[in-house]
Design an enzyme around this catalytic site. Sequence first.
Site, PDB file in Angstrom:
ATOM      1  CD1 TRP A 253      -2.995   1.328   0.389  1.00  0.00           C
ATOM      2  CD2 TRP A 253      -1.967   2.261   2.770  1.00  0.00           C
ATOM      3  NE1 TRP A 253      -3.262   2.581   0.652  1.00  0.00           N
ATOM      4  CE2 TRP A 253      -2.853   2.645   2.256  1.00  0.00           C
ATOM      5  CE3 TRP A 253      -1.063   2.192   4.366  1.00  0.00           C
ATOM      6  CZ2 TRP A 253      -3.249   3.783   2.996  1.00  0.00           C
ATOM      7  CZ3 TRP A 253      -2.104   3.026   4.805  1.00  0.00           C
ATOM      8  CH2 TRP A 253      -2.522   3.727   4.123  1.00  0.00           C
TER       9      TRP A 253
ATOM     10  CG  ASP B 217      -2.536  -2.397   6.396  1.00  0.00           C
ATOM     11  OD1 ASP B 217      -4.123  -1.911   7.212  1.00  0.00           O
ATOM     12  OD2 ASP B 217      -1.829  -1.562   5.676  1.00  0.00           O
TER      13      ASP B 217
ATOM     14  CE  LYS C  69     -10.349   0.906   1.934  1.00  0.00           C
ATOM     15  NZ  LYS C  69      -9.836   1.702   0.464  1.00  0.00           N
TER      16      LYS C  69
HETATM   17  C1  LIG Z   1      -3.719  -2.210   2.754  1.00  0.00           C
HETATM   18  C2  LIG Z   1      -4.411  -0.580   3.491  1.00  0.00           C
HETATM   19  N1  LIG Z   1      -3.571  -0.102   4.285  1.00  0.00           N
HETATM   20  C3  LIG Z   1      -4.457   0.709   5.367  1.00  0.00           C
HETATM   21  C4  LIG Z   1      -5.296   1.312   4.751  1.00  0.00           C
HETATM   22  C5  LIG Z   1      -6.404   2.495   5.149  1.00  0.00           C
HETATM   23  O1  LIG Z   1      -7.075   3.145   4.661  1.00  0.00           O
HETATM   24  P1  LIG Z   1      -8.405   4.186   6.189  1.00  0.00           P
HETATM   25  O2  LIG Z   1      -7.362   5.095   6.138  1.00  0.00           O
HETATM   26  O3  LIG Z   1      -8.811   4.418   4.685  1.00  0.00           O
HETATM   27  O4  LIG Z   1      -8.845   3.318   6.779  1.00  0.00           O
HETATM   28  C6  LIG Z   1      -5.895   0.899   2.697  1.00  0.00           C
HETATM   29  C7  LIG Z   1      -6.522   2.077   2.197  1.00  0.00           C
HETATM   30  O5  LIG Z   1      -6.647   1.929   0.787  1.00  0.00           O
HETATM   31  C8  LIG Z   1      -5.617  -0.247   2.527  1.00  0.00           C
HETATM   32  O6  LIG Z   1      -5.183  -0.851   1.474  1.00  0.00           O
END
Ligand SMILES: Cc1ncc(COP(=O)(O)O)c(C=O)c1O
Length: 413
Positions: free
Chosen positions: A141, A222, A259
């Site tokens: 990411w 994560d 998500k």
């Molecule tokens: C692998 C991964 N980690 C963390 C996130 C963090 O997302 P958020 O801060 O919107 O919860 C994302 C968002 O696309 C992601 O794809």
Amino acid sequence: MSTQATYTSSWFNQAQFIPPDAIFALTAQYQADPFPQKVNLGQGTYRDEEGKPWVLPSVNKARECLRTKGLQHEYLPILGLQSFREETAKIVLGAELFKEQASKIATCQSLSGTGALHLAGLLLRACHTKLPKFYIPEPTWSNHHQVFQSLGFPCESFKYYDHEMKSLDIESYYSMLRQAEPNSVVILHACAHNPTGCDPSKEQWREIAQLMKARQLFPLFDSAYLGFNSGNFDEDAFAIRLFLGEMQMEAGVCVSFAKNMGLYGERVGCILMSTVDRQVAVNMQSMLEMLQRSEVSNPPAFGAKIASQVLGNDELKQMWFQDMMTMSGRIRAMRAALYEKLIFFGAPGSWEHLIQQSGMFGFLGLSHEVVLKLREQHHVYVADNSRISIAGLNAGNVEYVARSITQCLRDLE
Ligand SMILES: Cc1ncc(COP(=O)(O)O)c(C=O)c1O
């Protein structure tokens, strides 16, 4: 005479220009494009069959319940909404493991998944005089390096994906773990690896856990796609439960409800830090409270109240499970449709990797030249590394996308 000082230099002379975040810049470029058939496959946000953002029926119902009860806007406690933190730990660990381990887990509500990763980094930094190294899969990411480097951690990439074979490179992964510096941190995508869509099998996860335990490596999960990947939360939480339960390892779990509940902008997340000792858990929780206080004082309330309502009410929770099946099912169907159309149009190359991947993204394996051509000539917006958000596809555009990819590849043959 003027009393105004004239400044010959700025406090910020050292400020450098940082280019905008690539994926947000791509969204802005898409929005500014007047072409009627344009397609946005950049940002990872779920879209329904009409290409519209989707408010989950379970979330809608939870909102109604909150409205009926009467919403107020008081501060949450520093650690966040207690019921939300507890329900999150329960669903991530599963009822049995939660009962066993609840007293050895520190929890803190966070600003979605990003905030959870950041809090995990703050806690690890506060607990170590010599900062541990972070091993981060390559690719990963786009924000991982930034989050941990900004906290001062040395970050090292390891080869996760074989671009030639278009699959997970498990031998490189094992080999990195065998040689990793003890007392380092490894970033693990709990499921639906972003951007490749390739996860270890259950057997491979077991091997990864054993190697990490033997080498005293700290697993930092994560977990941004639990339940969203397969449609089944328990299935997607397999690796987390393996490390914490069967392997009895200390671990950090950074949970996002962006998500799987569609609560993107509400910033709903939670950090779970599991340890081996009750007093250590109490101490960690007190540190999380202090770290949170100095960063945001207390986390936002509205989204956490919605999530807590969904997780804490059996009827809403069942609805949510159904919603996750709807989202993951539509994504799976679109993945298959794109694959079939690419084959039908005779797009050069092999495309099996697309249907072997899972989760929100498809990692196409296109050159940068093709990606630019798709954007500039066909108005199909794809991330620079040729990752597509499958959720951006629907019955109305999948043929256009497949045809565009085929044409770009043929033009460059
Ligand atoms: C692998 C991964 N980690 C963390 C996130 C963090 O997302 P958020 O801060 O919107 O919860 C994302 C968002 O696309 C992601 O794809």
